[in-house]
Design a protein around this motif. Structure first.
Motif, PDB file in Angstrom:
ATOM      1  N   SER A 142       0.887  -1.174  -0.021  1.00 34.73           N
ATOM      2  CA  SER A 142       0.105   0.054  -0.042  1.00 34.73           C
ATOM      3  C   SER A 142       0.934   1.253  -0.053  1.00 34.73           C
ATOM      4  O   SER A 142       0.672   2.401  -0.490  1.00 34.73           O
ATOM      5  N   ALA A 154       0.854   4.163  -2.730  1.00 35.61           N
ATOM      6  CA  ALA A 154       0.621   5.613  -2.203  1.00 35.61           C
ATOM      7  C   ALA A 154       1.818   6.441  -2.877  1.00 35.61           C
ATOM      8  O   ALA A 154       1.341   7.782  -3.066  1.00 35.61           O
ATOM      9  N   ARG A 172      -1.555  11.470   4.147  1.00 36.66           N
ATOM     10  CA  ARG A 172      -2.586  10.638   4.538  1.00 36.66           C
ATOM     11  C   ARG A 172      -3.578  10.398   3.553  1.00 36.66           C
ATOM     12  O   ARG A 172      -3.992   9.115   3.360  1.00 36.66           O
ATOM     13  N   GLU A 173      -3.824  11.320   2.704  1.00 36.93           N
ATOM     14  CA  GLU A 173      -4.630  10.937   1.392  1.00 36.93           C
ATOM     15  C   GLU A 173      -4.032   9.809   0.600  1.00 36.93           C
ATOM     16  O   GLU A 173      -4.732   8.783   0.221  1.00 36.93           O
ATOM     17  N   ARG A 175      -4.181   6.303   2.328  1.00 40.14           N
ATOM     18  CA  ARG A 175      -5.628   5.812   2.395  1.00 40.14           C
ATOM     19  C   ARG A 175      -5.861   5.282   1.224  1.00 40.14           C
ATOM     20  O   ARG A 175      -6.495   4.268   1.008  1.00 40.14           O
ATOM     21  N   ALA A 206      -4.156   2.025   0.499  1.00 43.63           N
ATOM     22  CA  ALA A 206      -4.988   0.998   1.291  1.00 43.63           C
ATOM     23  C   ALA A 206      -6.215   0.539   0.668  1.00 43.63           C
ATOM     24  O   ALA A 206      -6.533  -0.410   0.599  1.00 43.63           O
ATOM     25  N   PHE A 207      -6.975   1.452   0.345  1.00 48.85           N
ATOM     26  CA  PHE A 207      -8.347   1.500  -0.245  1.00 48.85           C
ATOM     27  C   PHE A 207      -8.091   0.630  -1.535  1.00 48.85           C
ATOM     28  O   PHE A 207      -8.838  -0.502  -1.663  1.00 48.85           O
TER      29      PHE A 207
END
Lengths: 327, 659
Positions: free
Chosen positions: B137, B141, B160-161, B164, B167-168
């Motif tokens: 992930s 990213a 963070r975006e 995320r 991971a999404f």
């Protein structure tokens, strides 16, 4: 000769394709705003990096299978699925995007043409969009549920109507593995005024008139009565006239500095058409700067005399649209 | 665009991806490679903070040449699993050193994915896999950050975006990824040479020199897991038989080559019920299979030696699962083969005179075999200590142990006891393996760790055959009751506290599920996947077909999610009107975007004068939309129903409602 024939055949083929499969070709006719992107006009292909990445994935897959290593296989499958499914996210980046307005500011030929494109999105923010017009490329993001304005600077080499042409809106979001793109062909053209002659002679004023103008100085004469606006100073109100009517009237003065200048296309001997138009455009510019009323005489029409932004635009527009400019 | 220089955030994420890819290898590599590669990555990351320029070529070029040279110097060649992984790590670090553009970063990240995955070839436990999932992930990213330069956002928000989103993406990939994993046909045989280079797997060897078992006894990694069909036998019966050692050269016990061959089966006479169980053996890269005393038969692809040790035909390179049946009560080889007798009595000449003298005295004074065994066990019981920190022994190792140090663990006791027996004329041999294990109640299985390694003796007695004698039990019964470390007591370190051990043993359940579900998912189990659907042995083509169908289903679902109709703007009335207009458009009467309902109605009336229902609907719409502030819900519903019921035909001029 042979190449020419091939080119002709190719363009004929393209025309045929456009006729038969309008959705598949990018030779779409110009369309009126707003343009909304949907699945019928969004295309996707892997990028070069996407191809490389899938090659790496294939090698990893082979390795995992060969060494019979299930955890490696599982992670490879997950990574592969994640990268493959990014195509949907890529599609969603363009889907339901709307180009709803385009504003252009008139400019003179040879100057940069500023174009503002207004995009609108739904509840999702759009990232990493790339807009390409001709050779100009610009990247931008759009906030969620909002409007975004993209400013472009294009070149405008020729006077007349400058069509925006096809815009290519693309994105490689989220991972750069796939590129989605769509062609926008808005039915919008920007007006390009003639080039301003750099070293133009001064305005064609009579010397006598020029003296008279200075002698008169700032003498004002009453031009017209008009309705009161809240910002008018009190001393300009025409009280007697207002009493005769039911509303407040204001005296409007016009500063006159001499007789009108006539800018005559036909009077400019010894120049070709473009040079004449260039000089006339510069004179319009100078007359506005000097606040001198001017009339424009063209072979097919006569404008003015007048002064002010509207008159100026009308004159420049007439100059821009003289035959021989851009189609 | 491709040559745009990277922002510092983009470079930082790229460097992080490269680092996590190299890290699992770095912990494993010899320092000769680990140190320069680590320094290169760290140095480059620090350098990039100050200057956005690649490390100069005069520094990179020698490194590019140096690494392969070092690898060839150290391993002898460039290819193979071990040198290949070093080379990949080095090249990845060098790629980072020159990464300045988006294109470089793309290449580095793709390659980092490959290096990351290759780490699983060396360790495929659940923990490593989970770490790698997190690392993946991070890679995604980093790719996203390359697309969305986070200059307009605060760095932490951007990070963070990105994380995320990465991971999404992995989370969303789970259905498709699992389908691919389960149904992707496995290779029947490897395309290229399976790994042969030895890795750092610990385990029992076919040689027992002083100290070999000591390494194992402090190693907590699992050796194998066992699930019994019925309740497990008592703990002190859990002797897991490994290699049997016959030959003693004065310092080490080893196994002669020829004992690998099998022999007649009727040597083993069993009494009582046999125990059925299933063993999942961790990869050891050795050929030993463990079995509870005494295995009744060898599993597939393995043979049972004359001494009842199981030997696989190929080294155990992957997790191996096999079923066995064992008899806890047995009589083995009641008539001793003369060859075996000779081997079981052989002692190296010129070693350990005092032990020989002691054994000779026992033989003379006690005479009978059982009494001699009792005397030896009594000697151990009275005078000896059990400890993992055994003192070093000299040339006459048995003498030193028996008469000087008197401290040691299973290895010493088994060795000395077997020596004494042979010296006293009793055929004897050393058996190595594991003893005991930890019972996991939640998962109902036993886990046996390397630290449960054990050595004991077998002596041959007339009329009884081979009998197991565990001299360690005579010294320290706790070894058999509790396990090696508990018996040693003094050597426990802080991280080996009891409660921690228990926690670890309980947690091992998760590992077992991982092994069951993922690591053990082999071609055989894959073929039986389709059994519930009537296909007993699925062919590759059938698996492939299932793979295609299921992944198409998932993709169709994703596609629906992407292009599903958006909620129309406006309220229910507008939606119904939009449907009406769509119907009109299909009938050849499209509403102009700038056309209002009344103008449209006029046009419709002019073209289809007899179409009363259409007229009425348009009038109703005008009334509901413009003539009342808030149209009643019932009226809107009635309008929507009427629109839905309206049927228009395309035929020009003739449009009539149907039904």
């Amino acid at each position: 000769m042979n190449r020419l024939a091939a080119a002709t055949r190719w363009s004929r083929l393209l025309e045929f394709a456009e006729r038969r499969l309008p959705a598949l070709t990018r030779l779409k006719r110009a369309e009126s705003l707003p343009i909304r992107l949907d699945r019928h006009r969004i295309y996707v292909l892997p990028t070069r990096f996407g191809a490389l990445f899938s090659l790496v994935l294939a090698v990893m897959l082979l390795g995992a299978l060969n060494y019979n290593n299930n955890p490696a296989l599982l992670l490879t499958c997950l990574l592969g699925a994640a990268s493959y499914q990014s195509v949907f996210q890529a599609f969603r980046t363009l889907n339901r995007l709307e180009l709803h307005a385009i504003r252009t500011e008139p400019c003179h030929a040879g100057e940069p043409l500023r174009v503002a494109l207004h995009f609108r999105t739904d509840a999702r923010p759009r990232r990493s969009l790339c807009l390409r017009v001709d050779a100009v490329e610009i990247r931008f993001d759009l906030p969620a549920a909002g409007e975004g304005c993209v400013h472009l600077t294009l070149d405008a080499p020729q006077r007349g109507w400058r069509r925006l042409g096809r815009l290519r809106l693309s994105s490689t979001y989220p991972f750069g593995l796939f590129e989605v793109w769509s062609w926008l062909h808005p039915d919008v053209a920007a007006l390009v005024y003639p080039r301003l002659e750099p070293q133009a002679p001064p305005l064609p004023l009579d010397p006598a008139e020029a003296q008279w103008q200075t002698a008169r100085g700032s003498g004002d004469e009453l031009a017209v009565l008009r309705e009161y606006r809240p910002t008018d100073p009190l001393r300009t109100i025409a009280w007697k006239a207002s009493a005769r009517h039911d509303t407040l009237l204001v005296k409007e003065f016009e500063r006159r500095r001499g007789r009108d200048v006539v800018l005559d296309f036909g009077a400019l001997h010894g120049l070709d058409r473009e040079a004449r138009l260039s000089r006339l455009a510069r004179w319009v510019f100078l007359a506005e700067a000097a606040q001198v009323r001017y009339a424009l005489v063209l072979p097919d029409q006569r404008l003015g005399p007048g002064l002010g932004a509207e008159h100026r635009h009308a004159c420049l527009r007439a100059l821009a649209l003289q035959p021989g400019g851009a189609p | 665009m491709r040559t745009t220089p990277l922002t510092s955030a983009q470079f930082a994420l790229t460097a992080a991806s490269v680092s996590v890819a190299i890290l699992p290898h770095l912990l494993r590599l010899p320092w000769l490679f680990a140190v320069p590669i680590g320094l290169l990555v760290i140095g480059r990351s620090v350098q990039r903070r100050y200057r956005a320029a690649p490390i100069p070529g005069w520094l990179r070029l020698p490194l590019i040449l140096l690494f392969p040279a070092l690898i060839v110097f150290h391993y002898g060649n460039l290819f193979g699993r071990e040198p290949g992984s070093v080379l990949a790590c080095a090249m990845l670090a060098l790629k980072l050193a020159e990464t300045e553009t988006r294109r470089d970063a793309h290449a580095a990240i793709a390659f980092a994915g490959f290096v990351l995955m290759s780490a699983l070839l060396f360790a495929d436990s659940l923990g490593v896999s989970l770490l790698l999932l997190a690392a993946l992930s991070l890679l995604l990213a980093a790719l996203r950050e390359l697309e969305v330069p986070g200059t307009s956002r605060p760095p932490l928000v951007a990070l963070r975006e990105d994380l995320r989103a990465g991971a999404f993406a992995l989370f969303a990939a789970v259905p498709l990824g699992l389908i691919a994993f389960v149904f992707l046909p496995r290779l029947g045989s490897p395309l290229w040479g399976a790994p042969t280079d030895a890795t750092a797997h610990t385990g029992l060897g076919d040689r027992m020199a002083p100290g070999t078992l000591q390494e194992l006894l402090i190693d907590d990694s699992p050796a194998f897991r066992v699930r019994f069909d019925d309740p497990a036998p008592p703990r002190n019966d859990l002797y897991w038989r490994g290699p049997v050692l016959w030959y003693f050269d004065g310092s080490a016990w080893s196994r002669p080559e020829f004992f690998g061959s099998s022999r007649a089966e009727d040597e083993l006479r069993t009494a009582g019920r046999a125990i059925g169980y299933e063993i999942t053996l961790e990869p050891s890269d050795r050929r030993w299979l463990l079995a509870l005393d005494m295995p009744l038969a060898a599993p597939d692809n393995a043979v049972r030696g004359a001494d009842m040790s199981l030997v696989s035909r190929t080294p155990v390179a992957n997790l191996l699962r096999y079923r066995l049946r064992s008899a806890p009560r047995y009589q083995l080889e009641t008539t001793l083969d003369p060859v075996h007798r000779r081997f079981a009595l052989e002692l190296p000449p010129g070693f350990d005179p005092r032990a020989r003298a002691l054994a000779a005295r026992w033989r003379r004074d006690l005479g009978n075999d059982e009494a001699i065994i009792r005397a030896a066990l009594a000697l151990f019981h009275d005078r000896f200590f059990y400890t993992l920190n055994a003192p070093l022994l000299g040339r006459d190792s048995v003498d030193d142990f028996l008469f000087e140090t008197r401290r040691g663990f299973c290895e010493h006791f088994a060795s000395a006891f077997t020596f004494l027996m042979r010296a006293a004329g009793i055929p004897a041999r050393v058996v190595t393996g594991y003893q005991g294990g930890y019972y996991n109640e939640v998962g109902d299985y036993w886990i046996v760790r390397q630290s449960d390694a054990h050595a004991w003796s077998e002596v041959w007695l007339a009329g009884r055959g081979w009998v197991r004698v565990d001299p360690t039990a005579a010294v320290s019964p706790q070894r058999v009751e509790l396990g090696a470390r508990a018996a040693a007591g003094d050597s426990a370190r802080w991280y080996q506290a009891d409660w921690l051990q228990t926690l670890r043993n309980e947690f091992d359940l998760v590992n077992r599920y991982w092994n069951d579900a993922v690591v053990q998912f082999n071609a055989l189990r894959q073929r039986s996947l389709l059994t519930p659907f009537g296909i007993d042995k699925a062919e590759d083509s059938e698996l492939f077909a299932v793979l295609m169908v299921l992944s198409s289903l998932v993709l169709a679902l994703a596609l629906w999610w992407v292009i599903r109709a958006e909620r129309p703007d406006g309220d229910a009335l507008d939606a119904a009107y939009a449907r009406l207009c769509a119907k009109l458009a299909r009938a050849g009467m499209a509403r102009d975007p700038a056309e209002g309902p009344r103008r449209l109605a006029a046009r419709v009336a002019a073209r289809w004068p007899d179409q009363r229902e259409l007229q009425r609907l348009l009038a109703v719409y005008v009334r509901l939309r413009y003539a009342c502030a808030l149209p009643s819900t019932t009226a809107v519903r009635a309008f929507a129903r009427a629109v839905a019921a309206l049927r228009l035909r395309r035929s020009p001029g003739v449009v009539r409602p149907i039904g």
